[in-house]
Design a protein around this motif. Structure first.
Motif, PDB file in Angstrom:
ATOM      1  N   SER A   1      60.899  30.753  87.096  1.00  0.00           N
ATOM      2  CA  SER A   1      61.351  29.806  86.225  1.00  0.00           C
ATOM      3  C   SER A   1      62.312  28.987  87.247  1.00  0.00           C
ATOM      4  N   PRO A   2      62.969  27.685  86.669  1.00  0.00           N
ATOM      5  CA  PRO A   2      63.533  26.857  87.360  1.00  0.00           C
ATOM      6  C   PRO A   2      64.937  27.508  88.177  1.00  0.00           C
ATOM      7  N   GLY A   3      64.847  27.049  89.430  1.00  0.00           N
ATOM      8  CA  GLY A   3      65.978  27.935  90.267  1.00  0.00           C
ATOM      9  C   GLY A   3      65.259  28.992  91.268  1.00  0.00           C
ATOM     10  N   ASN A   4      64.197  29.384  90.809  1.00  0.00           N
ATOM     11  CA  ASN A   4      63.464  30.452  91.643  1.00  0.00           C
ATOM     12  C   ASN A   4      62.540  29.907  92.840  1.00  0.00           C
TER      13      ASN A   4
ATOM     14  N   ARG B   1      54.812  17.438  92.159  1.00  0.00           N
ATOM     15  CA  ARG B   1      54.481  17.608  90.674  1.00  0.00           C
ATOM     16  C   ARG B   1      53.206  18.038  90.495  1.00  0.00           C
ATOM     17  N   VAL B   2      53.177  19.378  89.858  1.00  0.00           N
ATOM     18  CA  VAL B   2      51.846  20.109  89.678  1.00  0.00           C
ATOM     19  C   VAL B   2      51.696  20.040  88.183  1.00  0.00           C
TER      20      VAL B   2
ATOM     21  N   SER C   1      55.083  20.935  86.167  1.00  0.00           N
ATOM     22  CA  SER C   1      56.033  21.766  86.976  1.00  0.00           C
ATOM     23  C   SER C   1      56.479  20.718  88.059  1.00  0.00           C
ATOM     24  N   THR C   2      57.683  20.716  88.344  1.00  0.00           N
ATOM     25  CA  THR C   2      58.214  19.967  89.491  1.00  0.00           C
ATOM     26  C   THR C   2      59.030  20.956  90.438  1.00  0.00           C
TER      27      THR C   2
ATOM     28  N   ALA D   1      62.092  23.233  90.412  1.00  0.00           N
ATOM     29  CA  ALA D   1      63.161  22.363  89.715  1.00  0.00           C
ATOM     30  C   ALA D   1      62.955  22.405  88.218  1.00  0.00           C
ATOM     31  N   THR D   2      61.675  21.992  87.535  1.00  0.00           N
ATOM     32  CA  THR D   2      61.377  22.385  86.151  1.00  0.00           C
ATOM     33  C   THR D   2      59.929  22.966  85.957  1.00  0.00           C
ATOM     34  N   GLY D   3      59.910  23.391  84.960  1.00  0.00           N
ATOM     35  CA  GLY D   3      58.337  24.079  84.472  1.00  0.00           C
ATOM     36  C   GLY D   3      58.748  25.469  84.952  1.00  0.00           C
ATOM     37  N   GLN D   4      57.496  26.282  85.008  1.00  0.00           N
ATOM     38  CA  GLN D   4      57.003  27.614  85.444  1.00  0.00           C
ATOM     39  C   GLN D   4      56.077  27.930  86.539  1.00  0.00           C
ATOM     40  N   VAL D   5      56.052  28.664  87.154  1.00  0.00           N
ATOM     41  CA  VAL D   5      54.969  29.026  88.252  1.00  0.00           C
ATOM     42  C   VAL D   5      54.593  30.752  87.997  1.00  0.00           C
TER      43      VAL D   5
END
Length: 605
Positions: free
Chosen positions: A73-76, A34-35, A99-100, A55-59
């Motif tokens: 986004s999630p899934g990337n 988790r970040v 984000s997770t 899994a969750t959040g954005q990077v």
């Protein structure tokens, strides 16, 4: 790891193509990290400890120079390029919000590539796309360009305090928030031209000099949307807003590395045109712009969005010129486009399809005004190359220039009585998109209509049947069913037999899921995300649509470069065996999804 992680991977490609046992092994060996918002996921040049799956959040991912490459986004996934190279990160990544991420260890990543063909194909294909995909404003999102968490103030902040904040943060504007929502924008130019030049006291509230309710864009807007809106309205700063919440701001400086001079130049020229001949001169260069964008390797939706942006600005400029001639409008109105302009899918061949939605309670004088406005704009569009609609689907037709209450009755009647004409009209009108005027006249109408349509199973069944009227050009013995006679003999109609079947499917998915998107690709994406189509079928349909639409545009670009007028009729004999094979496979996918719709498998009842 939890059962949720297993369910997450089972819905995510390419993991959905793996066996249950392999997925369980991945879950057992992967780590969850988790970040916090703003925290680093990894630094450029760092030794990677595996593949990162959001899994969750954005990077946000940046290159070695710190320039934003993408917002994931999630899934990337991220980190695969480094793992496939020397094991070191070739980018840096940071969490935008809390984000997770799931981390698949390096050895697991490589073993999956060796043992699982679907896994290998996915990441090898992704790597190739990352290496060859052109970098352009049409392919980057506004969220990747914006400065997140911009410096803000309140309407009560003094001009002196505002100036100090800009100086201390080395910025050229402040976003003014009131009750958590964006209320205004104040720039250095405002401080100089409105406060300093007028010798206002230093304790003057910033509300006195700010621009209230500034123009904004949603996070899904592209960089080209940002650039075009700036060019049209001569803006230097553009906030990015979602649901009333301020996400960030894009400035002209942010666009320096992504300048798209061709489309932006046409938009700016159209926005400043003094008359219809000047607008027509700008539109005459649209085919060359299309050919250049296709030649540069841009995907079809980027090209058609740029082409449609020009049409939108031309329409708005014609509305302004009409009002300069006729005087200010006597009531609120909305000019909306349907057809390819409504879906933001215009190519080198486009007629005009438009309507006027008027405020209720207008007298005869007001109705005469809007009839004259419609004539001025439609005549101007025709002069600019957007020829009159052969089916008279234009605001000059009194049937399509009506108060909002009449439009509500239209939609209610079509849904309650789905005759062949009603199905045809509903298909056209469900692609409406506001272009100029008061968009609030459409907002409530669209939401109510989608709810009525989705709740009427008889209507959706008729619409599903209507969506299957355009067949794909599949012949016997792995060949194509080409046009048999006439001027276009031995060609495929890439519009009505290629793109339109997917447009119809996308519209059906939108009706079933009450999706507000109008663009076909956005509808397919939304249907996939909402589970309206199966993951495998949805992704196949997206790939098939991209191939068909890209092939159609390449055909038009080739014609333009050869000095011909572009059309939709492609001779398959001009394609290589490889291209013909893939195009046929794409048509097979589309036909399969049409059959699924017919049998009730393509939409969820």
């Amino acid at each position: 790891m939890t059962v949720d992680a297993l369910a997450f991977l089972s819905r995510l490609h390419p993991y959905d193509a793996l066996s249950d046992a392999v997925r369980r092994d991945i879950v057992a060996r992967a780590r969850v990290v988790r970040v916090a918002a703003g925290g680093p996921v990894y630094e450029h040049g760092a030794i990677l400890d595996g593949l990162y799956v959001i899994a969750t959040g954005q990077v946000r991912v940046r290159d070695a120079r710190g320039a934003v490459l993408s917002l994931l986004s999630p899934g990337n996934s991220l980190g695969e390029r480094g793992l496939l190279a020397e094991g070191r990160a070739v980018t840096s990544a940071e969490a935008v919000g809390d984000s997770t991420l799931l981390i698949l260890p390096t050895d697991l990543f490589h073993s999956l590539r060796q043992a699982q063909p679907a896994f290998r194909r996915f990441f090898d294909r992704s790597r190739g796309a990352a290496q060859t995909r052109p970098s352009s404003l049409s392919e980057v999102r506004a969220t990747s360009l914006m400065a997140a968490n911009p410096v803000t103030c309140t309407p009560e902040t003094s001009v002196c305090d505002a100036a100090r904040r800009m100086r201390d943060h080395h910025i050229s504007c402040l976003c003014v928030l009131e009750g958590g929502r964006l209320a205004g924008l104040v720039t250095l130019r405002d401080l100089v031209g409105k406060a300093l030049a007028e010798r206002l006291p230093g304790d003057t509230p910033i509300a006195r000099i700010m621009t209230p309710d500034p123009r904004t864009l949603p996070p899904e807007a592209t960089g080209s949307d940002v650039l075009h809106l700036m060019a049209e309205h001569r803006l230097g700063h553009l906030p990015v807003v979602s649901g009333g919440a301020l996400l960030g701001i894009v400035t002209q400086t942010d666009l320096t590395a992504f300048q798209s001079a061709t489309s932006a130049g046409l938009v700016g020229e159209a926005a400043r045109a003094a008359d219809v001949p000047a607008l027509a001169a700008a539109c005459a260069r649209i085919p060359q712009m299309l050919a250049q964008l296709v030649g540069a390797g841009h995907r079809h939706d980027s090209v058609t969005r740029a082409v449609t942006d020009v049409a939108d600005v031309v329409t708005r400029r014609l509305l302004s010129l009409a009002q300069e001639t006729l005087g200010p409008p006597p009531a609120r109105y909305l000019w909306a486009a349907c057809g390819s302009q409504g879906r933001q899918e215009q190519t080198g061949v486009s007629d005009q399809d438009n309507v006027l939605i008027l405020e209720d309670g207008l007298d005869e004088r007001a109705l005469r005004y809007f009839a004259q406005l419609a004539t001025f704009v439609c005549d101007g569009l025709n002069a600019c190359g957007y020829v009159y609609c052969p089916g008279d689907m234009m605001a000059t037709n009194p049937r399509w220039c009506q108060p909002v209450s009449v439009w509500r009755d239209y939609f209610a009647h079509w849904i309650a009585n789905p005759s062949k004409e009603a199905q045809m009209l509903a298909s056209v009108m469900f692609d409406l998109r506001p272009i100029g005027g008061d968009a609030t006249l459409w907002d409530g109408l669209q939401k109510d209509t989608l709810a009525q349509a989705a709740g009427n199973s008889i209507f959706t069944a008729h619409m599903a049947s209507n969506a299957l009227t355009h067949g794909t050009p599949l012949g016997l013995l792995r060949g194509f069913a080409t046009i048999r006679s006439g001027d276009h003999r031995d060609t495929i109609d890439m519009k009505h037999s290629g793109v339109v079947p997917v447009v119809d499917l996308g519209r059906m998915y939108a009706l079933q899921g009450k999706l507000e998107a109008v663009n076909t690709r956005a509808r397919l994406d939304g249907a996939l995300t909402a589970g309206i189509v199966s993951p495998g079928g949805g992704r196949d349909l997206l790939d098939a649509y991209d191939l068909v639409a890209d092939t159609r545009l390449r055909h038009q670009a080739d014609q333009i470069r050869d000095g011909q007028a572009p059309d939709n009729f492609l001779p398959p004999a001009r394609l290589s065996d490889f291209e013909r094979s893939h195009l046929r496979n794409a048509f097979v996918v589309i036909k399969t999804m049409q059959a699924a719709l017919m049998q009730g498998r393509g939409i969820l009842g």
